[in-house]
Design an enzyme around this catalytic site. Structure first.
Site, short mmCIF file in Angstrom:
data_model
loop_
_atom_site.label_atom_id
_atom_site.label_comp_id
_atom_site.label_asym_id
_atom_site.label_seq_id
_atom_site.Cartn_x
_atom_site.Cartn_y
_atom_site.Cartn_z
N GLU A 143 4.73 -20.71 -9.61
CA GLU A 143 3.93 -21.83 -9.11
C GLU A 143 2.43 -21.55 -9.14
OE1 GLU A 143 8.00 -22.44 -8.14
OE2 GLU A 143 6.71 -20.72 -7.63
N TYR A 162 8.29 -24.57 -2.45
CA TYR A 162 7.89 -23.54 -3.40
C TYR A 162 6.37 -23.52 -3.64
CZ TYR A 162 12.86 -23.98 -4.74
OH TYR A 162 14.23 -24.06 -4.74
N HIS A 178 14.64 -26.20 0.96
CA HIS A 178 14.52 -27.39 0.12
C HIS A 178 14.25 -28.63 0.97
CE1 HIS A 178 16.78 -24.61 -2.47
NE2 HIS A 178 16.23 -25.26 -3.48
#
Length: 338
Positions: A60, A86, A129
């Site tokens: 990322e 993330y 998530h």
């Protein structure tokens, strides 16, 4: 007008800008050949080629850092971080480079980069998530942070973001991708088909950053919210019968404080609802702003309904998720307090 869900609206926005501006590029993890984990970029690589829509390694900080370099060079990258959970490895690039570039170069350089990322829970994604990290980015000068709640706003605001000469963090509540969600997880899923906000103009249009939307006018209490909680607030209002004015902020930074102030001064009550954790959540900033501007108009203390101060649980998702029952309880308590 065309009927679209949020996935289709987001894809259409990128499609339009890729077609209009050769400097626009789209990249991230699995966004090219596969079309994105949520299919938001499906078909774009086939249409525009692998030089403009392409896949990246699972890195990322590298994705965002490359985008910043491209932006400084003159391109307009729209990059995807696959889940908001993330984004932390890219935080330094976003804060120290993208958000500061105009300031540190005295306007010689800008960073017209848009960073898309799905956020929020309600899909049994667990702690890795389901996060809503918007508050840590609203602390950053030079960075715009927005979160649309419906297909119409998603398309218009993403086009605005890509055209903006400064960095924009574009948060997408993934529980809203396929339809509005009112927090009743035990009921059949809803679709954007037939919903007024699922009607999306074809072609180019923009929705301004920095302007909130009044989703429901009312006189009893002002609800300040955004993302998925917009529909939870609507459900709670309907179920309690309280005449709440619901403001969908859409843009967290810059913030439409004028609309907020006018509403709270009218109703005399303010309830803040967001999915992120309570402590240092964006609701704390909203409460401070309302207190500073509307103190003598408030009839009861400002209240917040949020996620709990814990990692997002998997097994107890619906105890964590601020549903209509919790919002309704807070609404009733505010109306009963005199």
């Amino acid at each position: 007008m065309a009927e679209m869900n949020m996935i289709e609206a987001i894809r259409d926005a990128m499609d339009i800008k890729l077609g209009q501006d050769k400097d626009v590029v789209v990249f991230g993890e699995d966004v090219g050949y596969f079309g994105g984990v949520f299919r938001c970029t499906a078909g774009l690589q086939e249409k525009y080629g692998s030089n403009r829509v392409f896949d990246c390694p699972i890195n990322e900080s590298g994705i965002v850092g490359t985008g910043i370099g491209m932006a400084a060079y003159g391109l307009r990258p729209c990059v995807e971080v696959q889940f908001a959970d993330y984004i932390y490895p890219a935080y330094d690039q976003i804060v120290s480079e993208a958000a500061r570039l105009r300031y540190r170069s005295a306007g010689d350089f800008t960073a017209p980069i848009t960073i898309r990322t799905p956020c929020g829970g309600g899909i049994f994604g667990g702690q890795t998530h389901s996060q809503s990290p918007e508050a840590i980015f609203t602390h950053v000068s030079g960075l715009k942070t927005i979160m649309p709640s419906n297909p119409y706003d998603a398309k218009g605001m993403l086009i605005t973001a890509i055209e903006d000469d400064d960095p924009v963090l574009f948060l997408e509540p993934k529980r809203l991708y396929n339809g509005p969600f009112d927090g009743h997880h035990d009921r059949p899923a809803q679709s954007w088909a037939g919903h007024p906000m699922g009607e999306v103009p074809q072609g180019h249009y923009t929705v301004p950053i920095g302007k909130a939307a009044i989703r429901r006018e009312g006189s009893d209490v002002t609800i300040l919210t955004y993302g998925t909680m917009t529909f939870v607030a609507e459900a709670a209002t309907s179920e309690t019968g309280i005449d709440a004015e619901i403001i969908d902020l859409r843009s967290l930074l810059p913030l439409d404080i004028e609309t907020i102030e006018a509403s709270v001064k009218k109703t005399g009550r303010c309830l803040i609802v967001h999915e992120a954790t309570l402590t240092s959540g964006f609701g704390a900033e909203l409460a401070a702003q309302v207190q500073e501007r509307c103190f003598y108009h408030l009839e009861v203390p400002i209240e917040r309904v949020t996620g709990w101060d814990t990692p997002y649980p998997h097994a107890q998702e619906w105890d964590y998720f601020p549903g209509p029952k919790r919002v309704g309880k807070a609404l009733k308590a505010m109306m009963e307090a005199v």
